[in-house]
Design a protein around this motif. Structure first.
Motif, mmCIF file in Angstrom:
data_model
loop_
_atom_site.group_PDB
_atom_site.id
_atom_site.type_symbol
_atom_site.label_atom_id
_atom_site.label_comp_id
_atom_site.label_asym_id
_atom_site.label_seq_id
_atom_site.Cartn_x
_atom_site.Cartn_y
_atom_site.Cartn_z
ATOM 1 N N THR A 114 -82.862 -103.811 4.386
ATOM 2 C CA THR A 114 -82.690 -104.940 3.483
ATOM 3 C C THR A 114 -81.216 -105.133 3.167
ATOM 4 O OG1 THR A 114 -82.866 -103.597 1.482
ATOM 5 C CG2 THR A 114 -84.924 -104.442 2.428
ATOM 6 N N GLU A 115 -80.872 -106.329 2.742
ATOM 7 C CA GLU A 115 -79.494 -106.616 2.350
ATOM 8 C C GLU A 115 -79.090 -105.741 1.164
ATOM 9 O OE1 GLU A 115 -75.701 -108.187 2.116
ATOM 10 O OE2 GLU A 115 -77.187 -108.187 3.734
ATOM 11 N N TYR A 116 -80.027 -105.470 0.263
ATOM 12 C CA TYR A 116 -79.736 -104.627 -0.894
ATOM 13 C C TYR A 116 -79.339 -103.224 -0.447
ATOM 14 C CZ TYR A 116 -80.473 -101.741 -5.048
ATOM 15 O OH TYR A 116 -80.304 -100.836 -6.063
ATOM 16 N N THR A 117 -80.130 -102.643 0.487
ATOM 17 C CA THR A 117 -79.834 -101.291 0.973
ATOM 18 C C THR A 117 -78.500 -101.265 1.706
ATOM 19 O OG1 THR A 117 -82.182 -100.753 1.180
ATOM 20 C CG2 THR A 117 -80.641 -99.424 2.465
ATOM 21 N N ARG A 118 -78.253 -102.285 2.515
ATOM 22 C CA ARG A 118 -76.991 -102.358 3.259
ATOM 23 C C ARG A 118 -75.808 -102.396 2.301
ATOM 24 N NH1 ARG A 118 -73.155 -105.740 5.457
ATOM 25 N NH2 ARG A 118 -73.765 -107.382 4.006
ATOM 26 N N ARG A 119 -75.896 -103.259 1.296
ATOM 27 C CA ARG A 119 -74.807 -103.409 0.337
ATOM 28 C C ARG A 119 -74.616 -102.139 -0.484
ATOM 29 N NH1 ARG A 119 -70.838 -106.167 1.069
ATOM 30 N NH2 ARG A 119 -69.757 -104.305 0.371
ATOM 31 N N GLN A 120 -75.741 -101.535 -0.863
ATOM 32 C CA GLN A 120 -75.670 -100.295 -1.636
ATOM 33 C C GLN A 120 -75.006 -99.183 -0.834
ATOM 34 O OE1 GLN A 120 -79.224 -97.864 -2.081
ATOM 35 N NE2 GLN A 120 -78.923 -97.790 -4.307
ATOM 36 N N ALA A 121 -75.355 -99.070 0.450
ATOM 37 C CA ALA A 121 -74.769 -98.029 1.293
ATOM 38 C C ALA A 121 -73.269 -98.235 1.451
ATOM 39 C CB ALA A 121 -75.439 -98.019 2.662
ATOM 40 N N GLU A 169 -71.587 -97.364 -1.873
ATOM 41 C CA GLU A 169 -71.663 -95.944 -2.202
ATOM 42 C C GLU A 169 -70.783 -95.103 -1.276
ATOM 43 O OE1 GLU A 169 -75.016 -93.126 -4.146
ATOM 44 O OE2 GLU A 169 -75.668 -94.404 -2.490
ATOM 45 N N LEU A 170 -70.704 -95.475 -0.004
ATOM 46 C CA LEU A 170 -69.828 -94.760 0.917
ATOM 47 C C LEU A 170 -68.359 -94.936 0.522
ATOM 48 C CD1 LEU A 170 -71.561 -95.469 4.345
ATOM 49 C CD2 LEU A 170 -71.162 -93.211 3.340
ATOM 50 N N ALA A 171 -68.008 -96.144 0.098
ATOM 51 C CA ALA A 171 -66.629 -96.378 -0.338
ATOM 52 C C ALA A 171 -66.281 -95.497 -1.532
ATOM 53 C CB ALA A 171 -66.435 -97.855 -0.681
ATOM 54 N N GLU A 172 -67.196 -95.412 -2.488
ATOM 55 C CA GLU A 172 -66.978 -94.589 -3.668
ATOM 56 C C GLU A 172 -66.981 -93.105 -3.307
ATOM 57 O OE1 GLU A 172 -66.359 -93.084 -7.402
ATOM 58 O OE2 GLU A 172 -66.022 -95.108 -6.615
ATOM 59 N N ALA A 173 -67.915 -92.691 -2.430
ATOM 60 C CA ALA A 173 -68.018 -91.284 -2.043
ATOM 61 C C ALA A 173 -66.761 -90.812 -1.316
ATOM 62 C CB ALA A 173 -69.240 -91.066 -1.159
ATOM 63 N N ARG A 217 -84.863 -87.509 5.952
ATOM 64 C CA ARG A 217 -85.582 -87.580 4.672
ATOM 65 C C ARG A 217 -84.846 -86.764 3.601
ATOM 66 N NH1 ARG A 217 -89.875 -84.907 5.062
ATOM 67 N NH2 ARG A 217 -89.641 -84.117 7.182
ATOM 68 N N VAL A 218 -83.554 -87.098 3.428
ATOM 69 C CA VAL A 218 -82.739 -86.424 2.415
ATOM 70 C C VAL A 218 -82.289 -87.438 1.370
ATOM 71 C CG1 VAL A 218 -81.925 -84.605 3.951
ATOM 72 C CG2 VAL A 218 -80.672 -86.767 3.831
ATOM 73 N N ASN A 219 -81.774 -86.929 0.266
ATOM 74 C CA ASN A 219 -81.279 -87.797 -0.802
ATOM 75 C C ASN A 219 -80.104 -88.627 -0.282
ATOM 76 O OD1 ASN A 219 -79.195 -88.273 -3.076
ATOM 77 N ND2 ASN A 219 -81.080 -87.845 -4.205
ATOM 78 N N PRO A 220 -80.208 -89.961 -0.288
ATOM 79 C CA PRO A 220 -79.144 -90.797 0.291
ATOM 80 C C PRO A 220 -77.780 -90.580 -0.349
ATOM 81 C CG PRO A 220 -81.134 -92.093 -0.024
ATOM 82 C CD PRO A 220 -81.363 -90.785 -0.709
ATOM 83 N N SER A 221 -77.728 -90.519 -1.666
ATOM 84 C CA SER A 221 -76.434 -90.351 -2.340
ATOM 85 C C SER A 221 -75.780 -89.035 -1.961
ATOM 86 C CB SER A 221 -76.609 -90.446 -3.856
ATOM 87 O OG SER A 221 -77.060 -91.727 -4.235
ATOM 88 N N ASP A 222 -76.577 -87.964 -1.954
ATOM 89 C CA ASP A 222 -76.041 -86.659 -1.579
ATOM 90 C C ASP A 222 -75.569 -86.661 -0.125
ATOM 91 O OD1 ASP A 222 -76.623 -85.782 -4.084
ATOM 92 O OD2 ASP A 222 -78.034 -84.213 -3.481
ATOM 93 N N PHE A 223 -76.359 -87.249 0.756
ATOM 94 C CA PHE A 223 -75.999 -87.252 2.173
ATOM 95 C C PHE A 223 -74.720 -88.039 2.411
ATOM 96 C CE2 PHE A 223 -76.281 -88.951 6.537
ATOM 97 C CZ PHE A 223 -76.342 -87.744 7.228
ATOM 98 N N ARG A 224 -74.575 -89.164 1.755
ATOM 99 C CA ARG A 224 -73.376 -89.982 1.940
ATOM 100 C C ARG A 224 -72.133 -89.242 1.476
ATOM 101 N NH1 ARG A 224 -76.676 -95.313 -0.328
ATOM 102 N NH2 ARG A 224 -78.090 -95.396 1.487
ATOM 103 N N LEU A 225 -72.229 -88.525 0.367
ATOM 104 C CA LEU A 225 -71.089 -87.745 -0.102
ATOM 105 C C LEU A 225 -70.818 -86.583 0.843
ATOM 106 C CD1 LEU A 225 -68.913 -87.109 -2.152
ATOM 107 C CD2 LEU A 225 -70.637 -85.978 -3.574
ATOM 108 N N TRP A 226 -71.874 -85.967 1.346
ATOM 109 C CA TRP A 226 -71.739 -84.843 2.283
ATOM 110 C C TRP A 226 -71.006 -85.283 3.551
ATOM 111 C CZ3 TRP A 226 -74.375 -83.214 6.956
ATOM 112 C CH2 TRP A 226 -74.304 -81.839 7.221
ATOM 113 N N VAL A 227 -71.379 -86.429 4.099
ATOM 114 C CA VAL A 227 -70.695 -86.977 5.271
ATOM 115 C C VAL A 227 -69.218 -87.226 4.948
ATOM 116 C CG1 VAL A 227 -70.506 -89.000 6.784
ATOM 117 C CG2 VAL A 227 -72.748 -87.992 6.321
ATOM 118 N N CYS A 228 -68.967 -87.783 3.781
ATOM 119 C CA CYS A 228 -67.584 -88.090 3.389
ATOM 120 C C CYS A 228 -66.754 -86.823 3.228
ATOM 121 C CB CYS A 228 -67.558 -88.910 2.102
ATOM 122 S SG CYS A 228 -68.090 -90.621 2.330
#
Length: 341
Positions: A25-32, A35-39, A142-153
């Protein structure tokens, strides 16, 4: 290499061949993206604290991109690394063919890469994060999106810190790559002889038989001695950089990424999962198996040295090219400690 590739055509072909991303969805895309920019900004401080590498510069924003944009960025970086566009010495058709081949390879890679730090970007270095792939992997694991995005960063920001705190690394990498890709002055007869010797060694069991090592062995077979030494420098540097970044990802710990243990376990399982036959062949040809070995061997090296002497003394490794581990020291960290410390 750089002068036999039409990089603009490579980018065009690569963008056309990228695989479509899973629906979202556009919402998920925008959120990702947000959140990646912030992470990427949040990750900088813990990385500097854990590594002890702090050049004092302001934190720069990451560039959040899709697969096609990554192909464009990768071709531009490769253009710089390999010496620019093709000249009159390489024909139009040759440059187009190699451009198409390069674009096809980058299109394949673009569906799997989560992010990278490009030290050769025009603005002096740029952190890239490929948001469609991050979304795809976090769903598959199937992991927490916020945690995973920060982990990648944390991993990719570690690379940014490595290069910005040690500017000589980019020059070291670039000079080694220039030697590896230098095709001038190669004696065809000598190349053929080295290739024949490699084939004989394979048959007698002397040369490596595994996919990733076999590809590297084939590269060595057609290289001059300076090129082999330069390839060794690149492989060792890549192993150190990736292993150090993996070490930092885990060292930051649950205080920053609460579900880090679950993410690491599932991500490692994903790395080791068997691929379909065609994909396994492509991964071997493109060196992905060797890349996975870099993560494993490099992290083991960093883990061992830091456990024995601490991060501050480990950081001696970043002093200059002479303090980098030798190929024989990567799997025997004590040898590096004895030689350098």
């Amino acid at each position: 290499m750089g002068r036999t590739v039409d990089w603009d055509f490579a980018a065009t072909v690569g963008r056309r061949l990228v695989r479509p991303v899973p629906p979202t969805t556009e919402y998920t895309r925008r959120q990702a993206i947000d959140e990646l920019a912030e992470a990427s900004r949040r990750a900088e401080l813990p990385v500097r604290e854990v590594t002890g590498l702090n050049e004092g510069a302001a934190v720069t924003d990451a560039r959040i991109i899709d697969r096609g944009e990554w192909v464009g960025a990768a071709t531009e970086s490769m253009r710089v690394m390999t010496g620019g566009d093709g000249g009159e010495s390489s024909g139009f058709l040759t440059r187009r063919i190699t451009g198409a081949q390069t674009g096809a390879v980058l299109a394949f890679v673009s569906s799997g890469i989560l992010g990278q730090y490009d030290p050769f970007a025009a603005n002096g270095g740029e952190l890239l994060l490929v948001y469609p792939n991050v979304i795809t992997v976090e769903r598959n694991l199937r992991v927490n999106p916020s945690d995973f995005r920060l982990w990648v960063c944390l991993h990719e920001v570690t690379h940014r810190v490595q290069f910005r705190a040690n500017p000589w690394l980019a020059d070291h990498m670039s000079s080694a790559l220039a030697v590896v890709t230098d095709e001038a002055g190669q004696d065809v007869g000598a190349v053929a002889g080295r290739l024949a010797e490699f084939v004989r060694d394979r048959r007698s069991g002397v040369a490596p038989q595994t996919n990733s090592e076999g590809i590297i062995g084939l590269m060595r077979a057609v290289q001059s001695e300076p090129q082999r030494a330069a390839l060794d420098r690149l492989l060792v540097l890549g192993t150190l950089l990736e292993g150090h970044a993996d070490h930092v990802m885990d060292a930051v710990g649950p205080a920053v990424v609460p579900s880090v243990a679950t993410i690491r376990r599932r991500f490692n399982d994903r790395r080791q999962r068997r691929q379909p036959p065609l994909q396994r062949v492509l991964r071997a040809l493109l060196g992905f198996d060797a890349k996975m070995s870099q993560y494993t061997r490099g992290k083991a090296f960093v883990d061992d040295v830091v456990a024995k002497v601490g991060m501050e003394r480990f950081n001696t490794v970043w002093t200059n090219a002479e303090t980098l581990p030798l190929p024989t020291e990567v799997d025997e960290p004590q040898k590096w400690i004895d030689r350098v410390l």
